[in-house]
Design a protein around this motif. Sequence first.
Motif, mmCIF file in Angstrom:
data_model
loop_
_atom_site.group_PDB
_atom_site.id
_atom_site.type_symbol
_atom_site.label_atom_id
_atom_site.label_comp_id
_atom_site.label_asym_id
_atom_site.label_seq_id
_atom_site.Cartn_x
_atom_site.Cartn_y
_atom_site.Cartn_z
ATOM 1 N N VAL A 76 7.032 -3.822 -0.753
ATOM 2 C CA VAL A 76 7.030 -4.961 -1.677
ATOM 3 C C VAL A 76 5.611 -5.495 -1.907
ATOM 4 N N LEU A 77 4.727 -5.270 -0.957
ATOM 5 C CA LEU A 77 3.345 -5.736 -1.100
ATOM 6 C C LEU A 77 2.543 -4.897 -2.096
ATOM 7 N N ARG A 78 3.072 -3.744 -2.472
ATOM 8 C CA ARG A 78 2.362 -2.844 -3.405
ATOM 9 C C ARG A 78 2.998 -2.810 -4.793
ATOM 10 N N GLU A 79 4.039 -3.593 -5.002
ATOM 11 C CA GLU A 79 4.730 -3.612 -6.293
ATOM 12 C C GLU A 79 4.138 -4.685 -7.201
ATOM 13 N N LEU B 180 -4.181 -5.726 -2.421
ATOM 14 C CA LEU B 180 -4.464 -6.417 -1.171
ATOM 15 C C LEU B 180 -5.977 -6.530 -0.969
ATOM 16 N N PHE B 181 -6.383 -7.508 -0.170
ATOM 17 C CA PHE B 181 -7.823 -7.690 0.049
ATOM 18 C C PHE B 181 -8.475 -6.447 0.644
ATOM 19 N N ILE B 182 -7.725 -5.656 1.392
ATOM 20 C CA ILE B 182 -8.293 -4.441 1.988
ATOM 21 C C ILE B 182 -8.660 -3.409 0.922
ATOM 22 N N ASP B 183 -8.071 -3.542 -0.283
ATOM 23 C CA ASP B 183 -8.407 -2.646 -1.391
ATOM 24 C C ASP B 183 -9.756 -3.008 -2.005
ATOM 25 N N GLN C 176 4.939 -11.793 -0.318
ATOM 26 C CA GLN C 176 4.670 -11.899 1.113
ATOM 27 C C GLN C 176 5.870 -12.411 1.893
ATOM 28 N N VAL C 177 6.859 -12.956 1.190
ATOM 29 C CA VAL C 177 8.114 -13.330 1.849
ATOM 30 C C VAL C 177 9.252 -12.442 1.338
ATOM 31 N N GLY C 178 8.866 -11.272 0.795
ATOM 32 C CA GLY C 178 9.846 -10.264 0.409
ATOM 33 C C GLY C 178 10.504 -10.481 -0.941
ATOM 34 N N VAL C 179 9.957 -11.369 -1.772
ATOM 35 C CA VAL C 179 10.538 -11.672 -3.081
ATOM 36 C C VAL C 179 9.570 -11.204 -4.166
ATOM 37 N N SER C 180 9.970 -10.221 -4.946
ATOM 38 C CA SER C 180 9.094 -9.649 -5.960
ATOM 39 C C SER C 180 9.142 -10.471 -7.247
ATOM 40 N N LEU D 264 -13.549 -21.695 -2.191
ATOM 41 C CA LEU D 264 -12.333 -21.283 -1.491
ATOM 42 C C LEU D 264 -11.098 -21.353 -2.384
ATOM 43 N N LEU D 265 -10.985 -22.385 -3.224
ATOM 44 C CA LEU D 265 -9.818 -22.480 -4.107
ATOM 45 C C LEU D 265 -9.805 -21.320 -5.094
ATOM 46 N N ALA D 266 -10.956 -20.972 -5.655
ATOM 47 C CA ALA D 266 -11.028 -19.819 -6.561
ATOM 48 C C ALA D 266 -10.618 -18.543 -5.829
ATOM 49 N N ARG D 267 -11.145 -18.362 -4.623
ATOM 50 C CA ARG D 267 -10.821 -17.184 -3.818
ATOM 51 C C ARG D 267 -9.317 -17.121 -3.541
ATOM 52 N N ALA D 268 -8.726 -18.264 -3.193
ATOM 53 C CA ALA D 268 -7.291 -18.295 -2.880
ATOM 54 C C ALA D 268 -6.450 -17.963 -4.116
ATOM 55 N N PHE D 269 -6.787 -18.551 -5.274
ATOM 56 C CA PHE D 269 -6.054 -18.213 -6.509
ATOM 57 C C PHE D 269 -6.102 -16.711 -6.751
ATOM 58 N N LEU D 270 -7.290 -16.131 -6.692
ATOM 59 C CA LEU D 270 -7.448 -14.712 -6.997
ATOM 60 C C LEU D 270 -6.746 -13.825 -5.971
ATOM 61 N N HIS D 271 -6.852 -14.181 -4.701
ATOM 62 C CA HIS D 271 -6.202 -13.417 -3.629
ATOM 63 C C HIS D 271 -4.684 -13.398 -3.852
ATOM 64 N N GLU D 272 -4.110 -14.567 -4.153
ATOM 65 C CA GLU D 272 -2.652 -14.638 -4.332
ATOM 66 C C GLU D 272 -2.201 -13.953 -5.617
ATOM 67 N N ILE D 273 -2.954 -14.107 -6.695
ATOM 68 C CA ILE D 273 -2.588 -13.419 -7.939
ATOM 69 C C ILE D 273 -2.696 -11.911 -7.753
ATOM 70 N N ASP D 274 -3.683 -11.452 -6.977
ATOM 71 C CA ASP D 274 -3.759 -10.027 -6.647
ATOM 72 C C ASP D 274 -2.461 -9.549 -5.997
ATOM 73 N N HIS D 275 -1.911 -10.360 -5.081
ATOM 74 C CA HIS D 275 -0.648 -9.977 -4.430
ATOM 75 C C HIS D 275 0.442 -9.704 -5.465
ATOM 76 N N LEU D 276 0.459 -10.458 -6.543
ATOM 77 C CA LEU D 276 1.499 -10.287 -7.562
ATOM 78 C C LEU D 276 1.348 -8.975 -8.319
ATOM 79 N N ASN D 277 0.176 -8.368 -8.196
ATOM 80 C CA ASN D 277 -0.096 -7.090 -8.855
ATOM 81 C C ASN D 277 -0.164 -5.932 -7.866
ATOM 82 N N GLY D 278 0.251 -6.182 -6.628
ATOM 83 C CA GLY D 278 0.264 -5.121 -5.619
ATOM 84 C C GLY D 278 -1.090 -4.792 -5.042
#
Length: 163
Positions: free
Chosen positions: A13-16, A141-144, A51-55, A125-139
Amino acid sequence: MAIRLIVKHPDDVLRERAQEVTKFNANLHKLLDDMADTMYDADGVGLAAPQVGVSKRVIVVDADEEHGLIELVNPEVVSSEGEQFGPEGCLSIPGLQGDVRRPLKVKVKGQDRNGNPVAFEGTELLARAFLHEIDHLNGVLFIDLAESIYERRAPEPAEEGEA
């Protein structure tokens, strides 16, 4: 409201690419409430629904005192400028951090829990957090994106949380 289990990498689900939200109802409100509770319980500064299993395209962020808790449904980055480079962690990848290059300032838009349009500006930090979370919605991850990845060191008392 409840604390939900945080999905860990490499769960699929983290990659979808998460699905757009079209129904603004009690189920969405419960998801947002649970995500905020889960984020605070884990000492995070952001959490995305995958991140809580809901796509679904839903994020919560609380990275500064000025804005407090921000709920964004179907968020999009409108603009970005500048550059920052620094460490990121992720509640779905415990024990690791990475140095990630991101814009210093972003403007994002989306909808609130009732479907009304909202927009926010964030720096550092707020900019970083927005971008990090929006990245999650596109599959993504920060490791990428990280230019280096390393074991997470013990946090300093004044250090920021993870997203």
